[in-house]
Design a protein around this motif. Structure first.
Motif, PDB file in Angstrom:
ATOM      1  N   ALA A 275       0.833  -1.208   0.000  1.00 33.85           N
ATOM      2  CA  ALA A 275       0.000   0.000   0.000  1.00 33.85           C
ATOM      3  C   ALA A 275       0.864   1.253   0.000  1.00 33.85           C
ATOM      4  O   ALA A 275       0.547   2.240  -0.678  1.00 33.85           O
ATOM      5  CB  ALA A 275      -0.926  -0.006   1.215  1.00 33.85           C
ATOM      6  N   VAL A 276       1.953   1.230   0.745  1.00 32.25           N
ATOM      7  CA  VAL A 276       2.880   2.365   0.746  1.00 32.25           C
ATOM      8  C   VAL A 276       3.462   2.548  -0.655  1.00 32.25           C
ATOM      9  O   VAL A 276       3.579   3.675  -1.154  1.00 32.25           O
ATOM     10  CB  VAL A 276       4.006   2.147   1.778  1.00 32.25           C
ATOM     11  N   ALA A 277       3.825   1.451  -1.290  1.00 32.10           N
ATOM     12  CA  ALA A 277       4.377   1.521  -2.650  1.00 32.10           C
ATOM     13  C   ALA A 277       3.381   2.185  -3.593  1.00 32.10           C
ATOM     14  O   ALA A 277       3.757   3.032  -4.417  1.00 32.10           O
ATOM     15  CB  ALA A 277       4.731   0.124  -3.141  1.00 32.10           C
ATOM     16  N   HIS A 278       2.111   1.821  -3.491  1.00 33.34           N
ATOM     17  CA  HIS A 278       1.088   2.404  -4.366  1.00 33.34           C
ATOM     18  C   HIS A 278       0.937   3.894  -4.097  1.00 33.34           C
ATOM     19  O   HIS A 278       0.915   4.707  -5.039  1.00 33.34           O
ATOM     20  CB  HIS A 278      -0.247   1.691  -4.156  1.00 33.34           C
ATOM     21  N   ALA A 286       7.834  -4.671  -4.675  1.00 32.12           N
ATOM     22  CA  ALA A 286       9.185  -5.015  -5.136  1.00 32.12           C
ATOM     23  C   ALA A 286       9.925  -3.779  -5.627  1.00 32.12           C
ATOM     24  O   ALA A 286      11.117  -3.597  -5.346  1.00 32.12           O
ATOM     25  CB  ALA A 286       9.099  -6.064  -6.241  1.00 32.12           C
ATOM     26  N   SER A 287       9.226  -2.914  -6.368  1.00 30.91           N
ATOM     27  CA  SER A 287       9.857  -1.683  -6.856  1.00 30.91           C
ATOM     28  C   SER A 287      10.226  -0.769  -5.696  1.00 30.91           C
ATOM     29  O   SER A 287      11.311  -0.178  -5.680  1.00 30.91           O
ATOM     30  CB  SER A 287       8.910  -0.972  -7.825  1.00 30.91           C
ATOM     31  N   LEU A 288       9.320  -0.648  -4.713  1.00 27.09           N
ATOM     32  CA  LEU A 288       9.625   0.172  -3.534  1.00 27.09           C
ATOM     33  C   LEU A 288      10.856  -0.357  -2.817  1.00 27.09           C
ATOM     34  O   LEU A 288      11.756   0.407  -2.466  1.00 27.09           O
ATOM     35  CB  LEU A 288       8.434   0.194  -2.591  1.00 27.09           C
ATOM     36  N   PHE A 292      14.051   1.911  -2.354  1.00 30.11           N
ATOM     37  CA  PHE A 292      14.231   2.318  -0.953  1.00 30.11           C
ATOM     38  C   PHE A 292      15.574   1.834  -0.420  1.00 30.11           C
ATOM     39  O   PHE A 292      16.305   2.588   0.232  1.00 30.11           O
ATOM     40  CB  PHE A 292      13.083   1.754  -0.109  1.00 30.11           C
ATOM     41  N   GLN A 293      15.899   0.578  -0.703  1.00 35.37           N
ATOM     42  CA  GLN A 293      17.198   0.043  -0.266  1.00 35.37           C
ATOM     43  C   GLN A 293      18.343   0.836  -0.872  1.00 35.37           C
ATOM     44  O   GLN A 293      19.325   1.159  -0.188  1.00 35.37           O
ATOM     45  CB  GLN A 293      17.313  -1.426  -0.666  1.00 35.37           C
ATOM     46  N   ALA A 294      18.230   1.180  -2.157  1.00 35.79           N
ATOM     47  CA  ALA A 294      19.295   1.923  -2.825  1.00 35.79           C
ATOM     48  C   ALA A 294      19.454   3.323  -2.241  1.00 35.79           C
ATOM     49  O   ALA A 294      20.577   3.820  -2.101  1.00 35.79           O
ATOM     50  CB  ALA A 294      19.011   2.007  -4.321  1.00 35.79           C
ATOM     51  N   ALA A 295      18.348   3.967  -1.876  1.00 32.09           N
ATOM     52  CA  ALA A 295      18.407   5.349  -1.406  1.00 32.09           C
ATOM     53  C   ALA A 295      18.688   5.464   0.085  1.00 32.09           C
ATOM     54  O   ALA A 295      19.421   6.355   0.521  1.00 32.09           O
ATOM     55  CB  ALA A 295      17.089   6.057  -1.730  1.00 32.09           C
ATOM     56  N   VAL A 296      18.114   4.573   0.873  1.00 31.72           N
ATOM     57  CA  VAL A 296      18.169   4.707   2.337  1.00 31.72           C
ATOM     58  C   VAL A 296      19.167   3.743   2.963  1.00 31.72           C
ATOM     59  O   VAL A 296      19.699   4.005   4.039  1.00 31.72           O
ATOM     60  CB  VAL A 296      16.753   4.519   2.940  1.00 31.72           C
ATOM     61  N   GLY A 297      19.416   2.633   2.301  1.00 30.85           N
ATOM     62  CA  GLY A 297      20.412   1.698   2.810  1.00 30.85           C
ATOM     63  C   GLY A 297      19.840   0.541   3.594  1.00 30.85           C
ATOM     64  O   GLY A 297      20.577  -0.368   3.992  1.00 30.85           O
ATOM     65  N   PRO A 299      15.975  -2.021   4.053  1.00 32.25           N
ATOM     66  CA  PRO A 299      14.664  -2.312   3.473  1.00 32.25           C
ATOM     67  C   PRO A 299      13.558  -1.517   4.178  1.00 32.25           C
ATOM     68  O   PRO A 299      13.733  -1.074   5.314  1.00 32.25           O
ATOM     69  CB  PRO A 299      14.494  -3.823   3.706  1.00 32.25           C
ATOM     70  N   PRO A 300      12.399  -1.352   3.531  1.00 33.48           N
ATOM     71  CA  PRO A 300      11.302  -0.606   4.159  1.00 33.48           C
ATOM     72  C   PRO A 300      10.878  -1.172   5.513  1.00 33.48           C
ATOM     73  O   PRO A 300      10.621  -0.413   6.458  1.00 33.48           O
ATOM     74  CB  PRO A 300      10.167  -0.718   3.125  1.00 33.48           C
ATOM     75  N   GLN A 301      10.815  -2.504   5.625  1.00 30.47           N
ATOM     76  CA  GLN A 301      10.399  -3.096   6.901  1.00 30.47           C
ATOM     77  C   GLN A 301      11.373  -2.761   8.015  1.00 30.47           C
ATOM     78  O   GLN A 301      10.968  -2.484   9.157  1.00 30.47           O
ATOM     79  CB  GLN A 301      10.259  -4.621   6.767  1.00 30.47           C
ATOM     80  N   HIS A 302      12.667  -2.799   7.714  1.00 27.05           N
ATOM     81  CA  HIS A 302      13.690  -2.454   8.702  1.00 27.05           C
ATOM     82  C   HIS A 302      13.549  -0.991   9.113  1.00 27.05           C
ATOM     83  O   HIS A 302      13.637  -0.648  10.289  1.00 27.05           O
ATOM     84  CB  HIS A 302      15.074  -2.724   8.108  1.00 27.05           C
ATOM     85  N   TYR A 303      13.339  -0.126   8.136  1.00 23.33           N
ATOM     86  CA  TYR A 303      13.170   1.294   8.431  1.00 23.33           C
ATOM     87  C   TYR A 303      11.968   1.521   9.334  1.00 23.33           C
ATOM     88  O   TYR A 303      12.029   2.289  10.297  1.00 23.33           O
ATOM     89  CB  TYR A 303      12.989   2.058   7.120  1.00 23.33           C
ATOM     90  N   ARG A 304      10.867   0.845   9.056  1.00 23.08           N
ATOM     91  CA  ARG A 304       9.671   1.018   9.887  1.00 23.08           C
ATOM     92  C   ARG A 304       9.930   0.564  11.315  1.00 23.08           C
ATOM     93  O   ARG A 304       9.505   1.229  12.270  1.00 23.08           O
ATOM     94  CB  ARG A 304       8.492   0.245   9.279  1.00 23.08           C
TER      95      ARG A 304
END
Length: 312
Positions: A275-278, A286-288, A292-297, A299-304
């Motif tokens: 839903a966040v990706a949308h 998968a695109s997110l 996200f990994q490339a920009a922030v370093g 994964p989204p789940q880890h960041y959350r």
């Protein structure tokens, strides 16, 4: 026994000053014997004014640094905060460490010339401008360049000191230290996950109105032709103007803004990654994850988990 000398400068940040003693004093061998000694000094052996509401008394002056194996310079509230020759007495081959803005002291002494280094992300541009010969990387938590090491802010100083224990004595010892101090033995990602990037306003240049228009439509497909059409110029003209004003291409800017939108949603909502990706315009989870990994370093789940404290 590895000897560590910590240089306390006027304006020193007390928390960071205490990191070396806390980490290295906790490093013990299998027989519980200490592996390091940590001694603090000031430039002249006199009291040190801290960035807090107290002054520290120390028992040694900077001549101590000529007799140690590792020199650590904690940050001060006023980087660089030291005379250029304060490290002149350090013996060749001594390992030198700058925590956070302590990198300014190392740079002023010429120890970072031609070397990679880091500091707190909010001070990285200042370090680069003041010392253009330094290869400043604002995205990493620390840089190990052999005998000279630097770290980012606060907790990254813990990361770097644990790294030194691991480098000197292996992961088992470093992990024991981390457990004693109740800190993670290793953190994923870099400073990118902590940097705040303000969204540009509508008065930021000739393409600002189109940027504002795009920010309201990040959840929709946006092509270069769409952006140029809104600006009422050709694609070529729009691309040239956009790069001149923002320093990046329209495509790079869109990805960056979508990542920032995703960061905000991960921090403030319970939406699933898909839903966040949308809502951020990436279309698929998968695109997110890829961008996200490339920009922030991380994964989204880890960041959350880090910034929202959930396992969603």
């Amino acid at each position: 026994m590895h000897r560590i000398g910590v240089l306390a400068l006027d304006g020193v940040l007390p928390f960071e000053l205490a990191i070396p003693a806390r980490i290295f004093d906790s490093a013990r061998d299998a027989d519980d014997a200490p592996l390091y000694t940590v001694t603090t000094c000031s430039v002249d052996g006199g009291p040190v004014r801290t960035a807090a509401d107290f002054t520290l008394a120390v028992e040694h002056d900077a001549s101590l640094l000529a007799a140690v194996d590792t020199v650590i310079v904690p940050p001060t509230a006023d980087a660089p905060g030291a005379p250029r020759d304060v490290l002149a007495g350090v013996r060749p081959g001594t390992r030198v460490v700058g925590l956070c803005t302590g990198a300014f002291v190392l740079a002023a002494a010429g120890l970072l010339d031609g070397r990679p280094a880091t500091t707190h992300w909010n001070e990285a541009d200042r370090l680069q401008r003041a010392f253009p010969q330094v290869k400043v990387d604002p995205n990493v938590l620390f840089v190990d360049d052999g005998d000279v090491l630097t770290s980012a802010g606060v907790a990254a100083g813990v990361d770097l000191c644990l790294h030194l224990v691991r480098r000197d004595h292996g992961s088992a010892v470093a992990n024991r230290v981390a457990r004693r101090c109740v800190v993670p033995p290793w953190r994923d990602g870099g400073q990118a996950q902590f940097i705040e990037r303000p969204v540009p306003g509508a008065a930021d240049g000739g393409t600002a109105a189109t940027r504002a228009w795009a920010l309201d439509r990040l959840d929709r497909p946006l092509t270069l032709a769409d952006l140029a059409g809104h600006a009422r110029v050709s694609v070529r003209t729009f691309t040239r103007r956009f790069r001149a004003e923002t320093g990046v291409s329209p495509g790079q800017w869109l990805v960056r803004q979508r990542v920032e939108r995703a960061r905000h949603l991960l921090e403030t909502t319970d939406h699933s990654v898909d839903a966040v990706a949308h809502r951020a315009g990436f279309g698929t989870g998968a695109s997110l994850r890829l961008h996200f990994q490339a920009a922030v370093g991380v994964p989204p789940q880890h960041y959350r988990r880090t910034f929202r404290g959930t396992t969603v």
